[in-house]
Design a protein around this motif. Structure first.
Motif, mmCIF file in Angstrom:
data_model
loop_
_atom_site.group_PDB
_atom_site.id
_atom_site.type_symbol
_atom_site.label_atom_id
_atom_site.label_comp_id
_atom_site.label_asym_id
_atom_site.label_seq_id
_atom_site.Cartn_x
_atom_site.Cartn_y
_atom_site.Cartn_z
ATOM 1 N N UNK A 22 0.952 -1.009 0.010
ATOM 2 C CA UNK A 22 0.007 -0.797 0.132
ATOM 3 C C UNK A 22 0.861 1.137 0.153
ATOM 4 N N UNK A 23 0.689 2.013 -1.109
ATOM 5 C CA UNK A 23 1.768 2.981 -0.936
ATOM 6 C C UNK A 23 1.102 3.917 0.394
ATOM 7 N N UNK A 24 2.312 4.387 1.021
ATOM 8 C CA UNK A 24 2.225 5.718 2.028
ATOM 9 C C UNK A 24 2.676 4.814 3.264
ATOM 10 N N UNK A 25 2.490 2.866 3.125
ATOM 11 C CA UNK A 25 2.601 2.620 4.797
ATOM 12 C C UNK A 25 3.221 1.921 4.239
ATOM 13 N N UNK B 288 0.921 -6.691 9.729
ATOM 14 C CA UNK B 288 0.287 -5.257 10.327
ATOM 15 C C UNK B 288 0.878 -4.162 9.668
ATOM 16 N N UNK B 289 0.736 -3.236 9.090
ATOM 17 C CA UNK B 289 0.874 -1.599 8.685
ATOM 18 C C UNK B 289 0.897 -1.092 9.655
ATOM 19 N N UNK B 290 2.302 -0.268 9.350
ATOM 20 C CA UNK B 290 1.726 1.119 9.819
ATOM 21 C C UNK B 290 2.653 2.030 9.003
ATOM 22 N N UNK B 291 2.102 3.356 9.264
ATOM 23 C CA UNK B 291 2.430 4.789 8.781
ATOM 24 C C UNK B 291 3.906 4.660 8.878
ATOM 25 N N UNK B 292 5.487 4.848 8.193
ATOM 26 C CA UNK B 292 6.244 5.235 8.450
ATOM 27 C C UNK B 292 6.678 6.538 9.197
#
Lengths: 106, 154
Positions: free
Chosen positions: A9-12, A102-106
């Motif tokens: 997902x772009x941005x994640x 598990x995704x997170x915002x960079x």
């Protein structure tokens, strides 16, 4: 819960891979729909009853997949794929699977 | 006498399939063309990644599905064609209609949920057994993106 058939997902950022999750359901059409469908086979066209059935079944498969992902602590399922197999006359299995992450915002 | 009766039923089914099937197919094509123009603003791509490094605000899975059946006439013609091989034009149009319809429903799903862009579109076709005429299910799925609003000074 983010559900997508993209790999990233772009941005994640992917913080953790949690393995494959899947959900499936086997559905059969009821006799009323079958009779109507066999009449519809004469003139052709859309079999609305079957379309609805497949939609419901697919939604259920996705819901089960999401439930599995939630139970292992994922917040997204990436690279989701669908597969449909007819296992007997009038019955089909619908499978949804993907990678729980598990995704997170960079 | 029995044979004659069976022949009459067969001819009636064939004629019904031919006439009704044609009308239904033409109407379907007309509706597909109309809706394709209507949904032209929803972009669908086969790319696995969105163009121009769009940073999505929200992504979600969208699907479009349709089950269509061949008519009695098409099934008969295809049966004959099977003897000689070659193009089964009757089925080609059936599959084309189904695929365009599934794509339209995919776009419909995306637009209803506020997206104008779908990436990673995939098709899946399954034939459904039962009945005299073959039915096929076409599923189109992809990821809808809602891009972030950028307040760019122009």
């Amino acid at each position: 819960m983010i559900v997508s058939n993209l790999e990233l997902i772009p941005g994640k950022r992917i913080a953790a891979h949690l393995g494959i999750v899947q959900g499936s359901t086997v559905r059969a059409k009821h006799v009323g729909r079958d009779i109507f469908a066999s009449l519809k086979n004469i003139v052709g066209g859309e079999l609305k009853g079957y379309t609805e059935l497949m939609q419901e079944a697919r939604q259920e498969a996705v819901d089960r997949m999401i439930a599995e992902a939630e139970s292992i602590g994922a917040n997204a399922i990436l690279n989701v794929r669908f597969a449909t197999t007819s296992i007997a006359v009038g019955a089909a299995e619908i499978l949804a699977y993907g990678s729980a992450v598990r995704l997170e915002n960079p | 006498m029995d044979a004659l009766f069976e022949l009459a039923v067969f001819a009636a089914l064939l004629a019904t399939g031919f006439l009704a099937g044609r009308v239904i197919e033409q109407r379907h094509y007309a509706s597909i063309r109309a809706r394709e123009a209507q949904y032209a603003d929803v972009l669908a791509f086969g790319f696995r990644f969105p163009a121009d490094r769009v940073t999505p605000q929200r992504v979600f899975l969208v699907t479009g599905t349709v089950v269509v059946s061949a008519d009695y006439f098409k099934t008969f013609v295809a049966g004959l064609r099977n003897l000689f091989g070659g193009r089964l034009r009757a089925y080609e149009t059936l599959l084309e209609r189904a695929r365009r319809e599934a794509l339209l429903r995919l776009k419909e799903d995306a637009r209803r949920r506020g997206a104008r862009m779908i990436v990673c579109v995939r098709f899946e076709t399954t034939s459904i057994t039962g009945g005299w005429a073959p039915s096929i299910e076409v599923l189109a799925y992809g990821t809808a993106l809602i891009p972030e609003q950028t307040n760019r000074a122009t």
